[in-house]
Design an enzyme around this catalytic site. Structure first.
Site, short mmCIF file in Angstrom:
data_model
loop_
_atom_site.label_atom_id
_atom_site.label_comp_id
_atom_site.label_asym_id
_atom_site.label_seq_id
_atom_site.Cartn_x
_atom_site.Cartn_y
_atom_site.Cartn_z
N HIS A 129 0.84 -1.20 0.00
CA HIS A 129 0.00 0.00 0.00
C HIS A 129 0.88 1.26 0.00
CE1 HIS A 129 -3.40 2.64 1.21
NE2 HIS A 129 -2.45 3.27 1.89
N GLU A 130 1.86 1.31 0.88
CA GLU A 130 2.71 2.50 0.98
C GLU A 130 3.55 2.68 -0.29
OE1 GLU A 130 2.49 4.88 3.17
OE2 GLU A 130 0.89 3.78 4.17
N HIS A 133 1.49 4.28 -2.94
CA HIS A 133 1.46 5.75 -2.89
C HIS A 133 2.69 6.33 -3.61
CE1 HIS A 133 -1.97 6.58 -0.35
NE2 HIS A 133 -1.51 5.92 0.69
N GLU A 192 -6.11 6.98 -1.52
CA GLU A 192 -6.10 5.83 -0.61
C GLU A 192 -6.57 4.55 -1.32
OE1 GLU A 192 -5.03 4.97 2.38
OE2 GLU A 192 -4.02 6.88 2.16
ZN LIG Z 1 -2.34 5.30 2.42
#
Ligand SMILES: [Zn+2]
Length: 267
Positions: A129-130, A133, A192
């Site tokens: 997830h990170e 980004h 997100e």
């Molecule tokens: Zn996030």
């Protein structure tokens, strides 16, 4: 509101001019990016060095081995989307349940998150997830928006300067890494969900069952309500990563596609 609509118009014009836009890997979305790649990379590297100076680094062997093991596999699959990455995975000693990936592939995981990630697959969900980004340049996108709001038009014409206080301010808001700063511009809802989508595909390509991402988010949400979790431990990451029905629903919908990616042989 008027400010928001002017901003939207400006963004649309910039995209029409085909300048300052980039394509997000995995999702293919066109996003605003006014920050030159070299500048973004430099901001990431500098912020990471500052974080390492200001936050104790964990000496826990098991935690370090796990983060290196999982990080390496996620980095391998993400590298084609972040070709200039200088991958580094650091475990920070902190009760806080938090994690981040700065431009340039600089990843920090706080020890407070590890009891909630629990397994390699749970950790892969967070790192995926990170990293999502980072490959989507969400920080640069937020920073571009912050610069526009601050009247950055002239600033951009004059050229970016790391020493310019407006650029520093925008970077601080966009990356919000230093614990010292104590404030952070949260990712948008769209960012997100996009990071979730990218992360799910990456963890699957790295060989982890993407269903474990859903299990992790549910554990993270439950930890918030548990008496044994000390106050303040998950608030910060939770405030920027709300676990809501929309998040879980999207992950469930994407699961079959992500599982297909698991079957692909390593490239
Ligand atoms: Zn996030």
């Amino acid at each position: 509101m008027w400010q928001a609509s002017i901003l939207t118009t400006c963004l649309a014009v910039l995209c029409l001019l085909a300048q300052g836009c980039s394509t997000v890997p995995v999702t293919g979305r066109r996003s605003l990016n006014l920050i030159p790649a070299g500048e973004e990379l430099q901001l990431g590297l500098t912020s990471f060095e500052e974080t390492k100076k200001g936050t104790p680094i964990s000496k826990n062997r098991a935690a370090n081995e796990q983060v290196q093991r999982v990080g390496k596999l996620v980095a391998q699959v993400a590298s084609p989307d972040l070709p200039n990455a200088q991958w580094e995975f650091v475990v920070f000693e902190s009760k806080e349940a938090n994690a981040f990936c700065l431009p340039g592939g600089k990843v920090g995981v706080y020890t407070g998150l590890l009891p909630i990630t629990r397994t390699d697959a749970g950790l892969a969900a967070v790192i995926g997830h990170e990293v999502g980004h980072a490959v989507a340049h969400h920080g640069a996108e937020r920073m571009s928006e912050a610069l526009m709001i601050q009247g950055g038009g002239e600033l951009l014409k004059a050229g970016m300067s790391k020493r310019d206080p407006k650029v520093q301010e925008a970077a601080a808001l966009a990356y919000g890494v230093g614990m010292k700063m104590g404030r952070e511009l949260p990712h948008s809802r769209q960012q997100e969900l996009e990071a979730d989508q990218i992360g799910l595909i990456y963890m699957a390509r790295a060989g982890y069952d993407p269903a474990e991402a859903i299990a992790f988010w549910k554990r993270f949400s439950e930890a918030n309500g548990q008496a044994k979790t000390p106050p303040g431990v998950i608030e910060r990451w939770l405030s920027t990563h709300p676990v809501n029905a929309e998040r879980i629903k999207q992950l469930e919908q994407l699961l079959p596609k992500a599982r297909e990616e698991m079957k692909k042989p390593a490239q």
